[in-house]
Design a protein around this motif. Structure first.
Motif, PDB file in Angstrom:
ATOM      1  N   GLY A 127       0.792  -1.232   0.000  1.00 40.74           N
ATOM      2  CA  GLY A 127       0.000   0.000   0.000  1.00 40.74           C
ATOM      3  C   GLY A 127       0.822   1.279   0.000  1.00 40.74           C
ATOM      4  N   ASP A 128       2.126   1.191   0.171  1.00 38.26           N
ATOM      5  CA  ASP A 128       2.961   2.399   0.102  1.00 38.26           C
ATOM      6  C   ASP A 128       2.843   3.031  -1.288  1.00 38.26           C
ATOM      7  OD1 ASP A 128       3.799   2.099   2.682  1.00 38.26           O
ATOM      8  OD2 ASP A 128       5.898   1.654   2.215  1.00 38.26           O
ATOM      9  N   SER A 129       2.903   4.370  -1.329  1.00 43.66           N
ATOM     10  CA  SER A 129       2.701   5.038  -2.620  1.00 43.66           C
ATOM     11  C   SER A 129       3.501   6.332  -2.719  1.00 43.66           C
ATOM     12  CB  SER A 129       1.214   5.359  -2.824  1.00 43.66           C
ATOM     13  OG  SER A 129       0.803   6.356  -1.890  1.00 43.66           O
ATOM     14  N   VAL A 130       3.657   6.803  -3.946  1.00 46.88           N
ATOM     15  CA  VAL A 130       4.169   8.152  -4.230  1.00 46.88           C
ATOM     16  C   VAL A 130       3.128   8.890  -5.072  1.00 46.88           C
ATOM     17  CG1 VAL A 130       6.629   7.592  -4.100  1.00 46.88           C
ATOM     18  CG2 VAL A 130       5.416   7.324  -6.275  1.00 46.88           C
ATOM     19  N   THR A 131       3.052  10.217  -4.886  1.00 41.90           N
ATOM     20  CA  THR A 131       2.116  11.039  -5.664  1.00 41.90           C
ATOM     21  C   THR A 131       2.863  12.195  -6.306  1.00 41.90           C
ATOM     22  OG1 THR A 131       0.352  10.481  -4.103  1.00 41.90           O
ATOM     23  CG2 THR A 131      -0.052  12.327  -5.598  1.00 41.90           C
ATOM     24  N   LEU A 132       2.616  12.365  -7.612  1.00 41.81           N
ATOM     25  CA  LEU A 132       3.264  13.420  -8.401  1.00 41.81           C
ATOM     26  C   LEU A 132       2.207  14.356  -8.957  1.00 41.81           C
ATOM     27  CD1 LEU A 132       5.422  10.998 -10.572  1.00 41.81           C
ATOM     28  CD2 LEU A 132       6.135  12.181  -8.502  1.00 41.81           C
ATOM     29  N   ARG A 133       2.549  15.628  -9.123  1.00 40.05           N
ATOM     30  CA  ARG A 133       1.664  16.584  -9.796  1.00 40.05           C
ATOM     31  C   ARG A 133       2.141  16.759 -11.232  1.00 40.05           C
ATOM     32  NH1 ARG A 133      -3.254  17.656  -8.399  1.00 40.05           N
ATOM     33  NH2 ARG A 133      -2.400  17.425  -6.300  1.00 40.05           N
ATOM     34  N   ALA A 134       1.236  16.591 -12.176  1.00 40.54           N
ATOM     35  CA  ALA A 134       1.601  16.730 -13.594  1.00 40.54           C
ATOM     36  C   ALA A 134       1.615  18.200 -13.983  1.00 40.54           C
ATOM     37  CB  ALA A 134       0.614  15.970 -14.469  1.00 40.54           C
ATOM     38  N   LEU A 135       2.704  18.633 -14.601  1.00 39.60           N
ATOM     39  CA  LEU A 135       2.872  20.035 -14.992  1.00 39.60           C
ATOM     40  C   LEU A 135       2.589  20.244 -16.480  1.00 39.60           C
ATOM     41  CD1 LEU A 135       6.127  20.686 -12.909  1.00 39.60           C
ATOM     42  CD2 LEU A 135       3.742  21.034 -12.209  1.00 39.60           C
ATOM     43  N   ALA A 136       2.104  19.197 -17.144  1.00 41.55           N
ATOM     44  CA  ALA A 136       1.803  19.270 -18.578  1.00 41.55           C
ATOM     45  C   ALA A 136       0.942  18.067 -18.935  1.00 41.55           C
ATOM     46  CB  ALA A 136       3.102  19.253 -19.383  1.00 41.55           C
ATOM     47  N   ASP A 137       0.344  18.093 -20.130  1.00 43.70           N
ATOM     48  CA  ASP A 137      -0.374  16.917 -20.643  1.00 43.70           C
ATOM     49  C   ASP A 137       0.648  15.894 -21.103  1.00 43.70           C
ATOM     50  OD1 ASP A 137      -2.943  17.956 -20.296  1.00 43.70           O
ATOM     51  OD2 ASP A 137      -2.912  18.968 -22.236  1.00 43.70           O
ATOM     52  N   MET A 138       0.475  14.669 -20.620  1.00 45.55           N
ATOM     53  CA  MET A 138       1.505  13.654 -20.892  1.00 45.55           C
ATOM     54  C   MET A 138       0.893  12.262 -21.084  1.00 45.55           C
ATOM     55  SD  MET A 138       4.408  14.513 -18.042  1.00 45.55           S
ATOM     56  CE  MET A 138       3.274  15.112 -16.790  1.00 45.55           C
ATOM     57  N   PHE A 139       1.681  11.393 -21.671  1.00 42.94           N
ATOM     58  CA  PHE A 139       1.483   9.956 -21.544  1.00 42.94           C
ATOM     59  C   PHE A 139       2.551   9.446 -20.576  1.00 42.94           C
ATOM     60  CE2 PHE A 139       0.041  10.689 -25.986  1.00 42.94           C
ATOM     61  CZ  PHE A 139      -1.288  10.319 -25.828  1.00 42.94           C
ATOM     62  N   VAL A 140       2.127   8.579 -19.669  1.00 45.79           N
ATOM     63  CA  VAL A 140       3.059   8.025 -18.691  1.00 45.79           C
ATOM     64  C   VAL A 140       3.031   6.499 -18.809  1.00 45.79           C
ATOM     65  CG1 VAL A 140       3.608   7.836 -16.229  1.00 45.79           C
ATOM     66  CG2 VAL A 140       2.710   9.986 -17.141  1.00 45.79           C
ATOM     67  N   VAL A 141       4.196   5.913 -18.856  1.00 45.93           N
ATOM     68  CA  VAL A 141       4.304   4.445 -18.859  1.00 45.93           C
ATOM     69  C   VAL A 141       4.840   4.010 -17.499  1.00 45.93           C
ATOM     70  CG1 VAL A 141       5.476   2.429 -19.843  1.00 45.93           C
ATOM     71  CG2 VAL A 141       4.635   4.255 -21.353  1.00 45.93           C
ATOM     72  N   VAL A 142       4.135   3.077 -16.879  1.00 45.43           N
ATOM     73  CA  VAL A 142       4.527   2.554 -15.570  1.00 45.43           C
ATOM     74  C   VAL A 142       4.703   1.045 -15.702  1.00 45.43           C
ATOM     75  CG1 VAL A 142       3.827   2.259 -13.158  1.00 45.43           C
ATOM     76  CG2 VAL A 142       3.257   4.382 -14.377  1.00 45.43           C
ATOM     77  N   THR A 143       5.830   0.535 -15.201  1.00 43.36           N
ATOM     78  CA  THR A 143       6.044  -0.912 -15.218  1.00 43.36           C
ATOM     79  C   THR A 143       6.069  -1.466 -13.794  1.00 43.36           C
ATOM     80  OG1 THR A 143       8.468  -0.883 -15.054  1.00 43.36           O
ATOM     81  CG2 THR A 143       7.529  -0.663 -17.273  1.00 43.36           C
ATOM     82  N   ALA A 144       5.795  -2.736 -13.695  1.00 47.60           N
ATOM     83  CA  ALA A 144       6.085  -3.507 -12.481  1.00 47.60           C
ATOM     84  C   ALA A 144       7.340  -4.304 -12.829  1.00 47.60           C
ATOM     85  CB  ALA A 144       4.919  -4.426 -12.134  1.00 47.60           C
ATOM     86  N   CYS A 145       8.452  -3.983 -12.167  1.00 45.12           N
ATOM     87  CA  CYS A 145       9.773  -4.483 -12.603  1.00 45.12           C
ATOM     88  C   CYS A 145       9.827  -6.017 -12.616  1.00 45.12           C
ATOM     89  CB  CYS A 145      10.874  -3.909 -11.699  1.00 45.12           C
ATOM     90  SG  CYS A 145      12.520  -4.554 -12.061  1.00 45.12           S
ATOM     91  N   SER A 146      10.534  -6.527 -13.617  1.00 48.11           N
ATOM     92  CA  SER A 146      10.545  -7.969 -13.906  1.00 48.11           C
ATOM     93  C   SER A 146      11.667  -8.742 -13.226  1.00 48.11           C
ATOM     94  CB  SER A 146      10.692  -8.164 -15.423  1.00 48.11           C
ATOM     95  OG  SER A 146       9.638  -7.540 -16.125  1.00 48.11           O
ATOM     96  N   MET A 147      12.536  -8.039 -12.479  1.00 44.99           N
ATOM     97  CA  MET A 147      13.721  -8.712 -11.916  1.00 44.99           C
ATOM     98  C   MET A 147      13.327  -9.776 -10.891  1.00 44.99           C
ATOM     99  SD  MET A 147      16.879  -9.363 -11.495  1.00 44.99           S
ATOM    100  CE  MET A 147      17.872  -8.173 -12.399  1.00 44.99           C
ATOM    101  N   ASP A 148      13.685 -11.034 -11.166  1.00 43.71           N
ATOM    102  CA  ASP A 148      13.376 -12.133 -10.241  1.00 43.71           C
ATOM    103  C   ASP A 148      14.552 -13.101 -10.103  1.00 43.71           C
ATOM    104  OD1 ASP A 148      13.342 -13.295 -12.722  1.00 43.71           O
ATOM    105  OD2 ASP A 148      11.287 -14.057 -12.600  1.00 43.71           O
TER     106      ASP A 148
END
Lengths: 200, 200
Positions: B159-180
């Motif tokens: 449940g830990d999180s970070v929150t960012l404020r967008a300063l422009a219109d954007m596309f954002v790509v978020v991954t769940a890292c694959s390192m295992d």
């Protein structure tokens, strides 16, 4: 051992040289306190040097003798063979750019490692979308354990040099860094030249 | 405050979301100890987020609340607004890649943040030549004063999180890292999912 090529990179400019596999590349700070950005691409232009993967290959932020330099796709490019300097070099800083100088309040056009890279790389047919992350030779921007970066003047004395062994046929672009703003004295009091030798 | 979009990034994958100027972007480690790589591009695809320039904008290797995130050309993209984690994040590591897993001895194809980025970015028309340098949320790879990097497990709790404020219109790509891989437990004992919310 014979010098194949020996060039002087004038202050605030860049040059491209061809470096054959097995040759040594020597970069010399001729007058002292002068940072030099280095970029490299395989001669078939298929892949290029990356500071981010080189950091991950050595698990080190600042390169030391014995460390490898690798491409974006982790292909070996150079081995760091000899360090005739006080030892401060950097794998973190972005190449200085016209946009950066504008942001720092520089009036009018300012030469930069990014633009000097573009021109020199273009001369050998290399035109990447984004200027690659360089190796910043002689750059003295240490970090502390909290990750804070300090901007300091290069420690190099006149004639200090680094020598790399080329692990492939490459084009290498070397700049003499353009930073001359009074509050960012990474290059000391003035921008000077850099020597580049290819020795086989 | 209304949630515009809420998606779950399954383990070892990536998603693209549209983030309007002024919106908040929240990235949540749903099960704990899971790294998430973030990439962003202006909606006109003209310029994209860069860890190397963001480091130079804050003079910090590891982002803290109040720090800006900027593009390759230093255009403002995000402000780091809230950190509900123990505070370890990274701006240094390259995105994991198929080439990296091959080098580390992984047999056959291995999913990676690079390939997951490529697929998600392609879905919004973004196809950069080289995978950009990401912000590695929740990644716990501290450095010491000598520049040595340590590879440690993420400190985040479920449940830990970070929150960012967008300063422009954007596309954002978020991954769940694959390192295992067993000797690189940055994601703890297994790869888990990441939550992404866009709130306006």
């Amino acid at each position: 051992m014979a010098t194949i090529e020996s060039v002087v990179v004038p202050p605030q400019s860049g040059v491209a040289v061809r470096v054959p596999e097995g040759a040594a590349l020597r970069i010399t700070d001729r007058e002292g306190q002068q940072v030099s950005d280095m970029f490299a691409v395989f001669s078939d232009l298929s892949d290029f040097l990356s500071a981010r993967t080189s950091r991950a290959a050595s698990w080190r932020l600042f390169p030391k003798v014995g460390d490898p330099f690798v491409s974006v796709n982790y292909r070996p490019m150079f081995l760091f063979e000899e360090d005739n300097t006080p030892g401060a070099h950097d794998l973190l800083a972005p190449p200085c750019s016209a946009e950066m100088y504008e942001l720092l309040g520089s009036a009018g056009y300012h030469p930069s490692c990014s633009d000097n890279f573009r021109a020199a790389a273009h001369s050998v047919g290399w035109n990447p979308e984004v200027v690659p992350d360089p190796v910043d030779w002689f750059q003295n921007t240490p970090v502390d354990g909290a990750g804070q970066i300090s901007v300091r003047t290069a420690l190099t004395r006149p004639g200090d040099s680094v020598t790399l062994r080329a692990l492939a046929d490459m084009f290498v672009v070397v700049t003499a860094c353009s930073m001359d703003l009074p509050d960012k004295k990474i290059n000391g009091d003035s921008c000077t030249s850099i020597g580049v030798e290819v020795i086989a």
